[in-house]
Structures are given as structure tokens and as C-alpha cells.
Scaffold this motif. Structure first.
Motif, short mmCIF file in Angstrom:
data_model
loop_
_atom_site.label_atom_id
_atom_site.label_comp_id
_atom_site.label_asym_id
_atom_site.label_seq_id
_atom_site.Cartn_x
_atom_site.Cartn_y
_atom_site.Cartn_z
N ALA A 85 0.83 -1.21 0.00
CA ALA A 85 0.00 0.00 0.00
C ALA A 85 0.85 1.26 0.00
N ASP A 86 2.05 1.18 0.59
CA ASP A 86 2.94 2.35 0.63
C ASP A 86 3.58 2.64 -0.73
N LYS A 87 3.37 1.77 -1.71
CA LYS A 87 3.94 1.96 -3.05
C LYS A 87 2.86 2.29 -4.09
N ILE A 88 1.66 2.62 -3.60
CA ILE A 88 0.54 2.92 -4.50
C ILE A 88 -0.08 4.26 -4.09
N VAL A 89 -0.23 5.13 -5.08
CA VAL A 89 -0.95 6.39 -4.91
C VAL A 89 -1.89 6.50 -6.11
N VAL A 90 -3.12 6.95 -5.87
CA VAL A 90 -4.08 7.14 -6.95
C VAL A 90 -4.39 8.63 -7.05
N THR A 91 -4.43 9.13 -8.29
CA THR A 91 -4.92 10.48 -8.54
C THR A 91 -6.04 10.38 -9.57
N THR A 92 -7.02 11.26 -9.45
CA THR A 92 -8.14 11.28 -10.38
C THR A 92 -8.92 12.57 -10.22
N GLU A 93 -9.64 12.95 -11.27
CA GLU A 93 -10.54 14.10 -11.21
C GLU A 93 -11.92 13.69 -10.70
N ILE A 94 -12.13 12.41 -10.47
CA ILE A 94 -13.46 11.87 -10.18
C ILE A 94 -13.64 11.69 -8.68
N GLU A 95 -14.42 12.58 -8.07
CA GLU A 95 -14.60 12.54 -6.62
C GLU A 95 -15.24 11.23 -6.15
N GLU A 96 -16.16 10.67 -6.91
CA GLU A 96 -16.79 9.41 -6.54
C GLU A 96 -15.76 8.28 -6.51
N SER A 97 -14.79 8.32 -7.41
CA SER A 97 -13.73 7.30 -7.40
C SER A 97 -12.89 7.39 -6.12
N ILE A 98 -12.61 8.61 -5.68
CA ILE A 98 -11.88 8.81 -4.42
C ILE A 98 -12.68 8.18 -3.28
N ARG A 99 -13.98 8.46 -3.25
CA ARG A 99 -14.84 7.92 -2.18
C ARG A 99 -14.80 6.40 -2.17
N LEU A 100 -14.93 5.77 -3.34
CA LEU A 100 -14.91 4.31 -3.42
C LEU A 100 -13.57 3.73 -2.98
N ILE A 101 -12.50 4.34 -3.43
CA ILE A 101 -11.17 3.85 -3.05
C ILE A 101 -10.98 3.95 -1.55
N LYS A 102 -11.33 5.08 -0.97
CA LYS A 102 -11.15 5.25 0.49
C LYS A 102 -12.08 4.34 1.28
N GLN A 103 -13.26 4.05 0.74
CA GLN A 103 -14.20 3.15 1.41
C GLN A 103 -13.66 1.72 1.45
N HIS A 104 -13.12 1.26 0.34
CA HIS A 104 -12.66 -0.13 0.24
C HIS A 104 -11.20 -0.32 0.63
N HIS A 105 -10.41 0.72 0.46
CA HIS A 105 -8.97 0.64 0.75
C HIS A 105 -8.50 1.94 1.41
N PRO A 106 -8.87 2.15 2.66
CA PRO A 106 -8.50 3.41 3.33
C PRO A 106 -6.98 3.60 3.46
N GLU A 107 -6.23 2.53 3.32
CA GLU A 107 -4.78 2.62 3.45
C GLU A 107 -4.11 3.20 2.20
N ILE A 108 -4.84 3.32 1.10
CA ILE A 108 -4.29 3.85 -0.15
C ILE A 108 -4.43 5.37 -0.17
N ARG A 109 -3.33 6.05 -0.47
CA ARG A 109 -3.38 7.51 -0.60
C ARG A 109 -4.04 7.85 -1.93
N ALA A 110 -5.02 8.74 -1.87
CA ALA A 110 -5.77 9.12 -3.07
C ALA A 110 -5.86 10.63 -3.13
N GLY A 111 -5.54 11.17 -4.31
CA GLY A 111 -5.54 12.61 -4.49
C GLY A 111 -6.52 13.05 -5.56
N LEU A 112 -7.20 14.15 -5.30
CA LEU A 112 -8.16 14.71 -6.25
C LEU A 112 -7.46 15.72 -7.14
N THR A 113 -7.47 15.47 -8.45
CA THR A 113 -6.93 16.40 -9.42
C THR A 113 -7.97 17.48 -9.65
#
Length: 186
Positions: A85-113
Motif C-alpha cells: 500500500a505504501d507503493k501505491i498512490v491514486v490520482t483522479t478528477e473523479i470525486e466518486e472514485s476517491i470515495r470508493l477507493i477510500k471506502q474499500h482501501h483506506p490505506e491507499i493515498r488518493a488525491g483529487l486532481t
């Protein structure tokens, strides 16, 4: 410590020493998760996520820049099987995608473009360098929002962003320069 992400770095910047390789992620018509900034063309050969995971596992982390919704959990599950998990970061413009990622994998860092600095559910915001003004960075600091800036290739801009403690990540086509400047900051 500032994170350096090599912009569209696969495979050119695989051995650059950057902390992460930024890759654009899409799903092809056949269901494969592929590396492509634009919508994959039918019949075209695209590098698959599996190929990138095989090449990078144990060597470098990945910044997965998600270009479309619909397979977020599958994407993270697949990446987690090969990388920590420390080797994965997600970025996206899609706020719903951020919500889903944090819901299922809170350990993954996710950034909103985004183009604006405002509170949201992401771990950080990713701003194009043209929107990362002194005022925007001061506002981010006031809100307690970490910032990643992209795509910064100019050395003077790199120096400016590396000095700003609100800037947590720098996405660049010149990771060698950013790494030298980061070392000088420490």
C-alpha cells in the motif's frame, strides 16, 4: 519528505530513482486495464497494468492516474497483490472514485486532481502548476490540505515548490533534477 513522481514514466523513467512512476489508467473494450492517457483505440496495442506491475514490483512505486470510473476497487486489488500500500498512490478528477477507493482501501493515498483549493475527502489535491499560485498554496495550508503539483519541469519552479512545506509531491518529466533539489532541501 517530498515525493517525486516521474510523469508518464513507464518505461522511460523506470530506473530514474523517482519515488513513483505516474501512469494513466483506462479500461480497454476487452476489459483489460491498460496504460493510456486517451481512450484506447480498438485494435491498438496498449501496455497493460499487469505488464507494468511485473516490471515495477520491488523497484518503484506507482502513481495510478485514473482517467475514468467503474473499476476502482479491481484496480487497487490488482495493484495491492504486487505492491505494498505504501507503493501505491491514486490520482483522479473523479470525486466518486476517491470515495470508493477510500471506502474499500483506506490505506491507499488518493488525491483529487482539481483546479481549486477546497476541502474534500481526498488525502491531497493535485494541482496543475498554473493553479499552484502562492495564494492557492497559502489557502491549502490554511485548510490543512497537502498538495501535489504537476507537471513541473522548470528548475526554478521546482525550487519554489520544493521549498513550500505544503507541497507534498512533485510530478515531473525531469525526476533527476527534482531529486537533486530535494536532497539539497533536506
Amino acid at each position: 519528505m517530498l515525493i517525486v513522481s516521474a510523469h508518464q514514466g513507464y518505461p522511460r523513467l523506470l530506473n530514474s530513482g523517482a519515488d513513483l512512476l505516474e501512469i494513466d489508467i483506462r479500461r480497454a473494450k476487452d476489459g483489460a486495464i491498460v496504460i493510456s492517457h486517451d481512450e484506447p483505440r480498438p485494435g491498438a496495442k496498449h501496455v497493460t497494468l499487469d505488464e507494468v506491475l511485473d516490471a515495477t514490483a520491488g523497484r518503484i512505486g506507482l502513481q495510478l492516474d485514473l482517467k475514468e470510473p467503474g473499476y476502482e476497487v479491481e484496480l487497487i486489488d490488482k495493484a495491492l497483490r504486487r505492491l505494498g500500500a505504501d507503493k501505491i498512490v491514486v490520482t483522479t478528477e473523479i470525486e466518486e472514485s476517491i470515495r470508493l477507493i477510500k471506502q474499500h482501501h483506506p490505506e491507499i493515498r488518493a488525491g483529487l486532481t482539481t483546479q481549486r483549493v477546497e476541502p474534500n475527502h481526498a488525502d491531497f489535491i493535485a494541482l496543475d502548476q498554473q493553479y499552484a499560485s502562492a495564494d492557492a498554496l497559502a489557502l491549502a495550508e490554511r485548510y490543512g490540505i497537502k498538495v501535489w503539483v504537476w507537471t513541473v519541469d522548470d528548475r526554478r519552479l521546482m525550487e519554489r515548490f520544493i521549498k513550500d512545506r505544503c507541497v507534498e509531491g512533485l510530478i515531473t518529466n525531469r525526476p533527476d533534477v527534482a531529486l537533486k533539489l530535494r536532497t539539497a532541501r533536506s
